[in-house]
Design a protein around this motif. Sequence first.
Motif, PDB file in Angstrom:
ATOM      1  N   GLN A  31      35.761  35.269  -7.777  1.00 58.65           N
ATOM      2  CA  GLN A  31      35.458  33.832  -8.354  1.00 58.65           C
ATOM      3  C   GLN A  31      36.580  33.463  -9.643  1.00 58.65           C
ATOM      4  OE1 GLN A  31      31.838  34.887 -11.326  1.00 58.65           O
ATOM      5  NE2 GLN A  31      31.819  36.170  -9.701  1.00 58.65           N
ATOM      6  N   LEU A  32      36.586  32.057  -9.523  1.00 61.72           N
ATOM      7  CA  LEU A  32      37.662  31.789 -10.411  1.00 61.72           C
ATOM      8  C   LEU A  32      37.136  30.823 -11.681  1.00 61.72           C
ATOM      9  CD1 LEU A  32      38.808  28.538  -9.771  1.00 61.72           C
ATOM     10  CD2 LEU A  32      40.210  30.066  -7.971  1.00 61.72           C
ATOM     11  N   VAL A  38      32.587  27.897 -12.660  1.00 62.79           N
ATOM     12  CA  VAL A  38      32.691  29.094 -11.899  1.00 62.79           C
ATOM     13  C   VAL A  38      32.881  28.621 -10.497  1.00 62.79           C
ATOM     14  CG1 VAL A  38      31.934  31.262 -11.202  1.00 62.79           C
ATOM     15  CG2 VAL A  38      31.492  30.770 -13.474  1.00 62.79           C
ATOM     16  N   HIS A  39      34.021  29.116  -9.594  1.00 64.68           N
ATOM     17  CA  HIS A  39      34.177  28.567  -8.305  1.00 64.68           C
ATOM     18  C   HIS A  39      34.328  29.837  -7.627  1.00 64.68           C
ATOM     19  CE1 HIS A  39      35.014  24.319  -8.803  1.00 64.68           C
ATOM     20  NE2 HIS A  39      35.251  24.683 -10.370  1.00 64.68           N
ATOM     21  N   PRO A  40      33.344  30.727  -6.597  1.00 64.75           N
ATOM     22  CA  PRO A  40      33.596  31.445  -5.963  1.00 64.75           C
ATOM     23  C   PRO A  40      34.728  31.123  -4.922  1.00 64.75           C
ATOM     24  CG  PRO A  40      31.190  30.740  -6.020  1.00 64.75           C
ATOM     25  CD  PRO A  40      32.148  29.723  -6.612  1.00 64.75           C
ATOM     26  N   TYR A  41      35.355  32.093  -4.526  1.00 60.67           N
ATOM     27  CA  TYR A  41      36.488  31.797  -3.311  1.00 60.67           C
ATOM     28  C   TYR A  41      36.622  32.960  -2.272  1.00 60.67           C
ATOM     29  CZ  TYR A  41      39.690  34.910  -6.003  1.00 60.67           C
ATOM     30  OH  TYR A  41      40.265  35.920  -6.540  1.00 60.67           O
ATOM     31  N   VAL A  42      37.140  32.724  -1.312  1.00 61.82           N
ATOM     32  CA  VAL A  42      37.712  33.727  -0.130  1.00 61.82           C
ATOM     33  C   VAL A  42      38.906  33.698  -0.300  1.00 61.82           C
ATOM     34  CG1 VAL A  42      37.706  34.130   2.114  1.00 61.82           C
ATOM     35  CG2 VAL A  42      35.614  33.466   1.140  1.00 61.82           C
ATOM     36  N   SER A  43      39.666  34.819  -0.472  1.00 60.74           N
ATOM     37  CA  SER A  43      41.152  34.991  -0.414  1.00 60.74           C
ATOM     38  C   SER A  43      41.840  34.467   0.706  1.00 60.74           C
ATOM     39  CB  SER A  43      41.682  36.172  -0.841  1.00 60.74           C
ATOM     40  OG  SER A  43      41.322  37.367   0.068  1.00 60.74           O
ATOM     41  N   ARG A 122      27.721  28.965  -9.519  1.00 55.16           N
ATOM     42  CA  ARG A 122      27.631  30.258 -10.303  1.00 55.16           C
ATOM     43  C   ARG A 122      26.881  31.117  -9.319  1.00 55.16           C
ATOM     44  NH1 ARG A 122      28.285  31.558 -15.363  1.00 55.16           N
ATOM     45  NH2 ARG A 122      28.344  29.371 -15.828  1.00 55.16           N
ATOM     46  N   PRO A 123      27.482  32.248  -8.828  1.00 56.09           N
ATOM     47  CA  PRO A 123      26.945  33.515  -8.236  1.00 56.09           C
ATOM     48  C   PRO A 123      25.499  33.932  -8.870  1.00 56.09           C
ATOM     49  CG  PRO A 123      29.315  33.711  -8.202  1.00 56.09           C
ATOM     50  CD  PRO A 123      28.848  32.671  -9.312  1.00 56.09           C
ATOM     51  N   GLU A 124      24.638  34.175  -7.778  1.00 57.23           N
ATOM     52  CA  GLU A 124      23.519  34.751  -8.401  1.00 57.23           C
ATOM     53  C   GLU A 124      23.590  36.502  -8.068  1.00 57.23           C
ATOM     54  OE1 GLU A 124      20.911  33.399  -9.507  1.00 57.23           O
ATOM     55  OE2 GLU A 124      21.638  31.497  -9.177  1.00 57.23           O
ATOM     56  N   LEU A 125      22.733  37.055  -8.926  1.00 52.07           N
ATOM     57  CA  LEU A 125      22.794  38.441  -9.203  1.00 52.07           C
ATOM     58  C   LEU A 125      21.464  39.106  -8.411  1.00 52.07           C
ATOM     59  CD1 LEU A 125      24.458  40.943 -10.005  1.00 52.07           C
ATOM     60  CD2 LEU A 125      23.007  40.807 -12.054  1.00 52.07           C
ATOM     61  N   ASP A 126      21.760  39.977  -7.531  1.00 51.84           N
ATOM     62  CA  ASP A 126      20.416  40.312  -6.723  1.00 51.84           C
ATOM     63  C   ASP A 126      20.673  41.855  -6.865  1.00 51.84           C
ATOM     64  OD1 ASP A 126      18.441  40.641  -5.268  1.00 51.84           O
ATOM     65  OD2 ASP A 126      19.404  40.586  -2.915  1.00 51.84           O
TER      66      ASP A 126
END
Length: 344
Positions: A31-32, A38-43, A122-126
């Motif tokens: 994420q950046l 917050v922006h999740p990403y795939v490289s 924003r990512p969630e936490l599991d």
Amino acid sequence: MSYLVGKIVLDVVAGAPNNGMGEDNVARVKQLRVGRNVHPYVSAQAFRRWLRDSLPASEPVSPVVRSGSGRKQQAYTQGRPDLYFDDDLFGYMVAVKGDKTKTCQRDTVLATGTFVSVAPRRPELDFGTMSRGFAAGENPVLHSHEFYSAELAGDVLVDLPRIGVFEIDGAGLKIALPEPAAEQARANGAEPVTFRGCSALRLGIVERRRRAALLLRTLTTVRGGAKRSLHYGDRTPAMILLAPMKGGINPFTRVLGVRADQVRFDAEVLRAEIEAWADELDGQVLLGWAPGFLGDQRSQVRSELNDLIADGRLLLDHPRVLLGALAEQIERGDRDAWFEDPKE
């Protein structure tokens, strides 16, 4: 000559396809941050790995050599683009100290950007537990991981004239095929040419067509990603925008925006760019859009751009249908001019 340029969009639903550095027993997604967002990403590296792994089983890939230990380890492919599709399309660097017969480099033919969430997410936490086989009364082992839902977009460029063309001279590591690899390529039928100021070897047009068509078909069947045991999901592109451009400019990077926290496709931006770059376009703009992606926007955009579709300047259909048809045109030889640079 032509470059295929545009954008690829992935639709991630409750997924964690590319993980970053874990900490405190928590697996973090990449994420950046842009300001407070917050922006999740795939490289790009991850997506290219998915693409390589999605090639047909019948397509050989370049074996990897690993040497050294600790911080002095090296890993590289064979560096034989004449023999392997992935060395040709993805590029490589082989640096063997003191051995000029193996040291070589190839810049990528397929350039891909980072696939970043268009809208902030924003990512969630599991969390999960491991208690299988534990004795009664023992505490379980806890572990946590992040996941998210987002539309990830990245730019893409394919340098068509460079497919199957390999430099054999130049400065430093510009050499893609050193001797004796070049000698073997010549023996197998590669022809000498001058390409962008360098001496080069070029494969036959049938093989160059095949490789371009294989890339297009594989782009629509991408699979892979991390955490498939917990967050399996479709990784085929939900949208692919591709246009043949006479130069390496990609004017279609801003067709997606955000409105009221939702990703929106801006038909007017696409229209304006098609009109502004009309003299550089070398064929139809292809908009592959999977039904159901972004709700009812697909039908709205079709209506808004109906005049461009009617004029044949824009094609809108399923990604697999559009790129499959383009692959067939390339294989038939209908697009051979795209593979030729202007005479020097």
